[in-house]
Design a protein around this motif. Structure first.
Motif, short mmCIF file in Angstrom:
data_model
loop_
_atom_site.label_atom_id
_atom_site.label_comp_id
_atom_site.label_asym_id
_atom_site.label_seq_id
_atom_site.Cartn_x
_atom_site.Cartn_y
_atom_site.Cartn_z
N ILE A 8 3.64 -6.09 -26.86
CA ILE A 8 4.46 -4.89 -26.88
C ILE A 8 4.17 -4.02 -25.66
N LEU A 9 5.20 -3.70 -24.89
CA LEU A 9 5.06 -2.81 -23.74
C LEU A 9 5.24 -1.35 -24.13
N GLN A 10 6.23 -1.10 -24.96
CA GLN A 10 6.56 0.28 -25.34
C GLN A 10 7.16 0.30 -26.72
N GLY A 11 6.82 1.31 -27.50
CA GLY A 11 7.34 1.43 -28.85
C GLY A 11 8.41 2.51 -28.94
N SER A 12 8.41 3.20 -30.06
CA SER A 12 9.40 4.24 -30.32
C SER A 12 8.75 5.62 -30.31
N TYR A 28 9.74 -7.64 -15.80
CA TYR A 28 10.49 -8.43 -16.76
C TYR A 28 10.09 -8.01 -18.18
N HIS A 29 11.06 -7.63 -18.96
CA HIS A 29 10.79 -7.31 -20.37
C HIS A 29 12.07 -7.45 -21.16
N VAL A 30 11.92 -7.55 -22.47
CA VAL A 30 13.08 -7.56 -23.36
C VAL A 30 13.16 -6.19 -24.02
N HIS A 31 14.27 -5.54 -23.84
CA HIS A 31 14.50 -4.21 -24.39
C HIS A 31 15.31 -4.36 -25.67
N GLY A 32 14.78 -3.80 -26.76
CA GLY A 32 15.47 -3.93 -28.04
C GLY A 32 15.68 -2.59 -28.74
#
Length: 250
Positions: free
Chosen positions: A34-38, A95-99
């Motif tokens: 996990i790079l970043q949460g909420s 590179y990351h997946v943003h959701g």
């Protein structure tokens, strides 16, 4: 009601979002970094406020192959995320997946706009380009995914300890794991597929100690299966329980 927020793997997210990420991990068959949460208002500037509220998560895919990156996006979309692969060519980020969790009640304004763009098959970026991810999931939500894939019920414990059985023969009070083993044996003996004892015999008669009651249950099991009647839970009784799927351990 607001979503329950929890600290998870070093970031803050709500329980719904965490459950969605865990389901996506199961589909991908590996845990995500996990790079970043909420709920990170004032966090990464490049996120444009999409992580200020709930339902947002970024997955680190820097070390993954092109095919693996697409597979992460697909797994995220399959459980109800509006998800895209973000590349260094698109912005000042790795590179990351943003959701963004579709249907989250606490989405920031920017995140809600991205969900709308996702449903329009766009990329969720300022250039409003066409969606570049795997198609076919635009109508998916977490609730629809759960309906199609209800959580599996935990497998009941079917392990019987020989040490617990020896203890049950001479002791009345049994709690914890060993007490559960004794109860499991008695319930098995009374099960309609076995029928060694009746339901009324699953508990001692008034004034009968538990250890004597257990010996009587074992005698009835041995009589039922035409074994040597000893009142002792031995290898012969264990062999019968194994036939019903139980595991016997020391």
């Amino acid at each position: 009601m607001p979503e329950a927020r929890i600290s998870w793997r070093g970031v803050t997210m709500n329980r719904r979002t965490v459950s969605m990420v865990e389901a996506a991990e199961q589909l991908y068959r590996s845990k995500f970094a996990i790079l970043q949460g909420s709920y990170s208002k004032g966090g990464v500037e490049a996120s444009a406020g999409t992580h200020d509220g709930g339902g947002a998560v970024d997955i680190d895919v820097r070390t993954k192959s092109a095919a693996q990156r697409v597979a992460v996006v697909k797994a995220m979309r399959a459980v109800g995320f509006a998800a895209w692969l973000r590349t260094p060519a698109q912005g000042n980020w790795p590179y990351h997946v943003h959701g963004i969790a579709v249907g989250d009640k606490e989405l920031s304004r920017g995140a809600a706009i991205q969900v709308t763009e996702y449903h329009r098959k766009l990329n969720g970026l300022a250039n409003r380009g066409k969606d570049d991810g795997p198609p076919g999931y635009y109508g998916m939500t977490w609730e629809l995914y759960l309906k199609a894939h209800p959580p599996k019920q935990p497998v009941p414990d079917s392990t019987i300890s020989l040490a617990a059985m020896a203890y049950a023969r001479t002791h009345d009070a049994m709690t914890g794991v060993w007490g559960a083993d004794r109860a499991r044996v008695i319930a098995w003996a009374a099960h309609p597929r076995v029928g060694a004892i009746t339901k009324a015999e699953t508990v001692p008669a008034a004034g009968v100690p538990w250890h004597l009651h257990f010996q009587r249950v074992i005698r009835k099991v041995q009589l039922h299966f035409k074994l040597e009647v000893t009142g002792i839970f031995n290898n012969s009784v264990a062999a019968e329980m194994k036939r019903y799927g139980y595991t016997i351990v020391a």
